[in-house]
Design a protein around this motif. Sequence first.
Motif: not given
Length: 534
Positions: A105, A428, A496, A498
Amino acid sequence: MKHFNKSKASSILLSLIIITIFPLNIIAQQYDIVIKNGRVIDGSGNPWFLADVGIKGGKITAIGSLKTSEAVKTIDAKNQIVCPGFIDVHTHVEDAIQKLPTAENFIYDGVTSIITGNCGSSEVNLAKFFDELNSIKLSVNLGSLIGHNAVRRYIMKNVFRDPTPKEQIQMEALVEQAMKDGAVGLATGLIYIPGTYSKTPEVVGLAKVASAYGGVYASHIRDEASKVKDAINEAINIGREAHIPVEISHFKISSKPLWGQSNMTIDLVEKARLEGIDVNVDQYPYTASSTNMGTMIPSWALADGDSLVHVRLTDPETRKKIKEEMLKGLKADNRKNFDYAFVARYKADSSLNGKNITEINKLLGRKQNAATEAELIMDMVDKGGAQMIFHKMSEEDVVKILQYPYTMIASDAGVIQFNKNVPHPRGYGSNARVLGRYVREKNVLRLEDAIRRMTSLPAQRFKIDNRGLIRTGYAADILIFDENRITDKATFEQPHAYSEGIEVVLVNGVPVVENGKHTGQKSGQIIYGQGKTK
């Protein structure tokens, strides 16, 4: 025959001379890597320039027009941005970095170095911590502060009182040892137990020790809402009395009635700097914070350990007093209920993750009012509490603080296991969000200045030698990214994800990301503070 031997001998001698002066493999070994065709933003804040970057032995050895024939490996930047790796000065990785050493992350968001131990929470035995990390290897470089809360708890547990003179000396000794072991400074979390029970002189005493070893004082200040002015002044006063540089963590205004007053808080920092006190701030570029549910309860109710906390939360009279203080704080914040507070991680019932307190209260069939919601919060704290996300800031203040020249970008995040719980998206996408949303889309920062806040400014703040700039002799922590494509993908609803647009990440000259994919390499190093003695 003699003529032949003489000629042959001359040829051999000439060959030996050539080999001596110009080894046969020198061309192949001039650089381990050459980055070609890049627009270099060197981290200083200066405009980009066209240049190649040569890397050898984990260091930058040349910047200019370089020959790819002299490199073992060539990376074509394709006219994209080449800049130093980002330094995240505010992270919390103690509990997870050992299990997730590749730190995806952070890496996918361009972070090559992190500072942990913030908000007063760190490992106490940093020598042991660093040895463990050196043995398992990391994909990022890591430095650590020594945490006031950790030190106070180690000596005094969670008691609500001043330290005795002996306890103060013991705490100062722990800080001194941590600085000798390589801590970069002292961190406080004056909103959290047991640090919230301390008074300013206690912290000054510890900060003086850190200062003697070249450290920084990083503080989650005592209040970020109605008493934020007093809290900022306390941090500045600690810097003044201890003669130590000050870093105010995740600088913000989290009180609705004070929205728009970030000019006032920035002025406090600016006046301190004009006085000669070295003060900087860091910030995550979001209008929501994230911390534990315990901060919603009066701090006095959390003293002396879980068993006594349980007694207070279940005693009718004490519970009533706690609720009254909670509702008084809610009213002072000009709110009717606790719908701003979302659950990120609740071990007692993970099905509640992602829901706010008002939604949970309704889901449980309780009366729909703030008093009942306060009861729910106390019940959840009694069952172990939760990690929360609090939507309590304004975009106007976020932008004003972002534009302040001495603001650094930080995530205030840990190493995150992908697709587990509902964490804050800042873990992130903090850096990519600044470059995509605030540089490219909103145009409130120059690209070069945004990168300065992520690279050379944090390196300067935490006295990290030879990182944070594209300079010969500096560590080859380098990114290549597409300024037109870089963006954060993580949201509060779907955290969640990237960041995108960062094509290459080098950590100490080793490709950790190539073609946008993590290579699995763990080339990170420990960043030791200036006080390290062995």
